[in-house]
Design a protein around this motif. Sequence first.
Motif, PDB file in Angstrom:
ATOM      1  N   TRP A 167       0.908  -1.028  -0.370  1.00 51.36           N
ATOM      2  CA  TRP A 167       0.144   0.084  -0.121  1.00 51.36           C
ATOM      3  C   TRP A 167       0.714   1.068  -0.304  1.00 51.36           C
ATOM      4  CZ3 TRP A 167      -5.248   0.698  -0.697  1.00 51.36           C
ATOM      5  CH2 TRP A 167      -6.016   0.207  -0.382  1.00 51.36           C
ATOM      6  N   SER A 168      -0.153   2.199  -0.684  1.00 53.18           N
ATOM      7  CA  SER A 168       0.569   3.344  -0.445  1.00 53.18           C
ATOM      8  C   SER A 168      -0.215   4.669  -0.512  1.00 53.18           C
ATOM      9  CB  SER A 168       1.600   3.886  -1.524  1.00 53.18           C
ATOM     10  OG  SER A 168       2.607   5.244  -1.411  1.00 53.18           O
ATOM     11  N   THR A 214       0.814  -0.935  -5.155  1.00 53.02           N
ATOM     12  CA  THR A 214       0.234  -2.129  -5.986  1.00 53.02           C
ATOM     13  C   THR A 214      -0.997  -1.449  -5.395  1.00 53.02           C
ATOM     14  OG1 THR A 214      -0.350  -3.688  -4.247  1.00 53.02           O
ATOM     15  CG2 THR A 214       1.117  -4.735  -6.265  1.00 53.02           C
ATOM     16  N   ASN A 215      -1.494  -1.417  -4.114  1.00 53.49           N
ATOM     17  CA  ASN A 215      -2.598  -0.139  -3.674  1.00 53.49           C
ATOM     18  C   ASN A 215      -2.079   1.426  -3.541  1.00 53.49           C
ATOM     19  OD1 ASN A 215      -3.199  -2.832  -4.082  1.00 53.49           O
ATOM     20  ND2 ASN A 215      -4.840  -2.909  -3.412  1.00 53.49           N
ATOM     21  N   ILE A 216      -2.968   2.065  -4.375  1.00 54.58           N
ATOM     22  CA  ILE A 216      -2.108   3.491  -3.778  1.00 54.58           C
ATOM     23  C   ILE A 216      -3.150   4.627  -3.805  1.00 54.58           C
ATOM     24  CG2 ILE A 216      -1.663   4.158  -6.339  1.00 54.58           C
ATOM     25  CD1 ILE A 216       0.731   6.118  -4.846  1.00 54.58           C
ATOM     26  N   SER A 217      -2.893   5.664  -2.943  1.00 53.02           N
ATOM     27  CA  SER A 217      -5.097   6.268  -2.484  1.00 53.02           C
ATOM     28  C   SER A 217      -3.703   8.035  -2.669  1.00 53.02           C
ATOM     29  CB  SER A 217      -5.318   6.309  -1.736  1.00 53.02           C
ATOM     30  OG  SER A 217      -4.456   6.741  -0.713  1.00 53.02           O
ATOM     31  N   GLY A 218      -4.625   8.911  -2.956  1.00 54.53           N
ATOM     32  CA  GLY A 218      -5.321  10.102  -2.932  1.00 54.53           C
ATOM     33  C   GLY A 218      -6.488  10.806  -3.316  1.00 54.53           C
ATOM     34  N   THR A 219      -6.199  12.446  -3.580  1.00 62.86           N
ATOM     35  CA  THR A 219      -7.430  13.235  -3.544  1.00 62.86           C
ATOM     36  C   THR A 219      -7.050  13.175  -5.116  1.00 62.86           C
ATOM     37  OG1 THR A 219      -5.284  15.365  -3.657  1.00 62.86           O
ATOM     38  CG2 THR A 219      -7.256  14.023  -1.312  1.00 62.86           C
ATOM     39  N   ILE A 235       5.200   3.294 -10.782  1.00 60.13           N
ATOM     40  CA  ILE A 235       4.609   3.009 -10.567  1.00 60.13           C
ATOM     41  C   ILE A 235       3.914   1.896 -11.332  1.00 60.13           C
ATOM     42  CG2 ILE A 235       4.624   4.311  -8.650  1.00 60.13           C
ATOM     43  CD1 ILE A 235       1.342   5.135  -8.999  1.00 60.13           C
ATOM     44  N   ARG A 236       2.766   0.873 -10.900  1.00 60.86           N
ATOM     45  CA  ARG A 236       2.510   0.378 -11.985  1.00 60.86           C
ATOM     46  C   ARG A 236       1.293  -0.591 -11.176  1.00 60.86           C
ATOM     47  NH1 ARG A 236       4.571  -0.919 -17.081  1.00 60.86           N
ATOM     48  NH2 ARG A 236       6.336  -0.283 -17.339  1.00 60.86           N
ATOM     49  N   PRO A 237       0.425   0.010 -10.242  1.00 58.29           N
ATOM     50  CA  PRO A 237      -0.713  -0.191  -9.371  1.00 58.29           C
ATOM     51  C   PRO A 237      -1.388  -0.814  -9.949  1.00 58.29           C
ATOM     52  CG  PRO A 237      -1.200   1.955  -9.861  1.00 58.29           C
ATOM     53  CD  PRO A 237       0.154   1.918 -10.851  1.00 58.29           C
ATOM     54  N   ARG A 238      -2.109  -1.544  -8.791  1.00 59.84           N
ATOM     55  CA  ARG A 238      -3.388  -3.083  -9.319  1.00 59.84           C
ATOM     56  C   ARG A 238      -4.773  -2.213  -8.851  1.00 59.84           C
ATOM     57  NH1 ARG A 238      -0.203  -6.825  -7.134  1.00 59.84           N
ATOM     58  NH2 ARG A 238      -1.217  -7.394  -5.528  1.00 59.84           N
ATOM     59  N   TYR A 239      -4.939  -0.756  -8.036  1.00 58.26           N
ATOM     60  CA  TYR A 239      -5.597  -0.963  -7.798  1.00 58.26           C
ATOM     61  C   TYR A 239      -5.367   0.688  -7.008  1.00 58.26           C
ATOM     62  CZ  TYR A 239      -9.176  -0.220  -4.206  1.00 58.26           C
ATOM     63  OH  TYR A 239     -10.257   0.575  -3.163  1.00 58.26           O
ATOM     64  N   VAL A 240      -6.111   1.458  -7.581  1.00 57.17           N
ATOM     65  CA  VAL A 240      -5.949   3.683  -7.269  1.00 57.17           C
ATOM     66  C   VAL A 240      -7.021   3.735  -6.513  1.00 57.17           C
ATOM     67  CG1 VAL A 240      -5.659   5.751  -8.734  1.00 57.17           C
ATOM     68  CG2 VAL A 240      -4.498   3.415  -9.876  1.00 57.17           C
ATOM     69  N   ALA A 262      -5.241  -0.826 -13.822  1.00 57.01           N
ATOM     70  CA  ALA A 262      -5.888  -0.966 -12.334  1.00 57.01           C
ATOM     71  C   ALA A 262      -7.632  -1.497 -12.146  1.00 57.01           C
ATOM     72  CB  ALA A 262      -4.874   0.567 -12.101  1.00 57.01           C
ATOM     73  N   LYS A 263      -7.903  -0.931 -10.824  1.00 57.74           N
ATOM     74  CA  LYS A 263      -9.674  -0.986 -10.825  1.00 57.74           C
ATOM     75  C   LYS A 263      -8.939   0.645  -9.904  1.00 57.74           C
ATOM     76  CE  LYS A 263     -13.165  -3.029  -7.770  1.00 57.74           C
ATOM     77  NZ  LYS A 263     -12.656  -3.853  -6.752  1.00 57.74           N
ATOM     78  N   ILE A 264      -9.703   0.965 -10.297  1.00 59.18           N
ATOM     79  CA  ILE A 264     -10.283   2.697 -10.498  1.00 59.18           C
ATOM     80  C   ILE A 264     -11.241   2.888  -9.107  1.00 59.18           C
ATOM     81  CG2 ILE A 264      -9.948   4.966 -10.440  1.00 59.18           C
ATOM     82  CD1 ILE A 264      -7.932   3.867 -11.457  1.00 59.18           C
ATOM     83  N   VAL A 265     -10.969   3.156  -7.835  1.00 55.73           N
ATOM     84  CA  VAL A 265     -12.048   3.152  -7.055  1.00 55.73           C
ATOM     85  C   VAL A 265     -12.008   4.405  -6.551  1.00 55.73           C
ATOM     86  CG1 VAL A 265     -12.863   2.242  -4.529  1.00 55.73           C
ATOM     87  CG2 VAL A 265     -11.874   0.454  -6.383  1.00 55.73           C
TER      88      VAL A 265
END
Length: 455
Positions: A167-168, A214-219, A235-240, A262-265
């Motif tokens: 995560w990040s 793999t998983n990263i979040s932000g505004t 980065i090559r995320p699987r989940y954003v 990536a899955k965008i949520v």
Amino acid sequence: MLSAEKYLSGCSLNGPDASVSLGDLAWGSSLGDRLEELRGRSVLVATRDQLTAGLALIELDGIARRLVLCPSDLPLEFLPSVAATAGVDAIVADEATSKPCIPGVRSSVTCSPKFTRADSDRNETAKTEWILLTSGTTGVPKMALHTMASLAGAIKRDNPPGDSVVWSTFYDIRRYGGLQIFLRALLGGASMVLSSADEATGDFLTRAGQHGVTNISGTPSHWRRALMSPFAHRIRPRYVRLSGEIVDQVILDSLRAFYPDAKIVHAFASTEAGVGFDVSDGLAGFPASLLGKRGAEVEMKVEEGSLRIRSARNAASYLGSSAETLASDDGFIDTHDMVELRGDRYYFIGRKDGIINVGGLKVHPEEVEAVINRHPSVQMSLVRRRNNPITGALVIADVVVKSDSCPRVTEAGTQRLKSEILETCRRTLAPYKVPAMVRLVSSLEVTASGKLARR
């Protein structure tokens, strides 16, 4: 509580200057074997570094009576008031922090990523209260009281065995959005890469890529700035994941195009209301079917255009004898986020307290920004007010242009782009919402919480 997750062999916390294996907490401590000194105390966690803050939170959950999370950007003049309201009698800082002198503080402990062997009794004796400071206000911030149950209510521990998740987040983990990701990593048995306010976006993206995030979040503002960076491909995320601001269709489509695997949520959450919901269908807004479910884990309704939420994820209260009431008599918290129903979907249009009054007509800046951001040459925008003696206010738009779409440095090129942006607004918005002026700027200020700085 975090106590059951403290000794996570194979998992690590990674800051810009140091990395720590969480398995080492089985024998060592980041608090210099002074954990017992903090038992039952109201502890202000006031480290400069997110890594040391994270270690302190892991070790003190279930030990301290109360944890007060202090973001590094909190003005020092606010600390005495925050400490007094929270009944702080101990402080945890790190070597980079100048330990403030606060009346009533009996213990001052230094937290370090260099563990010392610890013989402290780690048995939990407290249901720790977690105090988070709200963002977006002037003056001393409000202080929302959470428990681990309310903070972790939306987190599902469903990582498949052997699934390598890292995560990040662009957020600071001492604010609600960042803390959610920190807890998702810990409770899911995953490693995490921590950001830093002192680190350039490109450097953070490079470091996140090196650790295999793999998983990263932000505004949305975090992500718009990231996509402007030549290092976004590191980065090559699987989940954003996006949260914290209105998520428009443009940023969702941009992320899907840039990170096709990536899955965008996008999620709705606030410090007071907790996590309301997340949406993964690739569309802005949220289904109207989420509202009106009596007895649901999260109950939502709209009153006077404002989204209201009631759930076990809500903060319990604000601290302080003079603090305002957090929830209404029926237990719903008014998020002050305005929504509009279009067909079978609700769309966020702005904050209740951010309206621009143009001759008695209301303009939500975020609604205008969403239209401006649709222009293919626009990276991001900020709509603000300018006082006017006739209408009371005018709508002004500051616009950052994509680097590959910058008009040549000619008056004609600049004016052509401005005209196109205004025409985009005229085709979609009521006349009083169309900006009276468009300015092309090189950058927009973003607050420490990752949101556009609105004044």
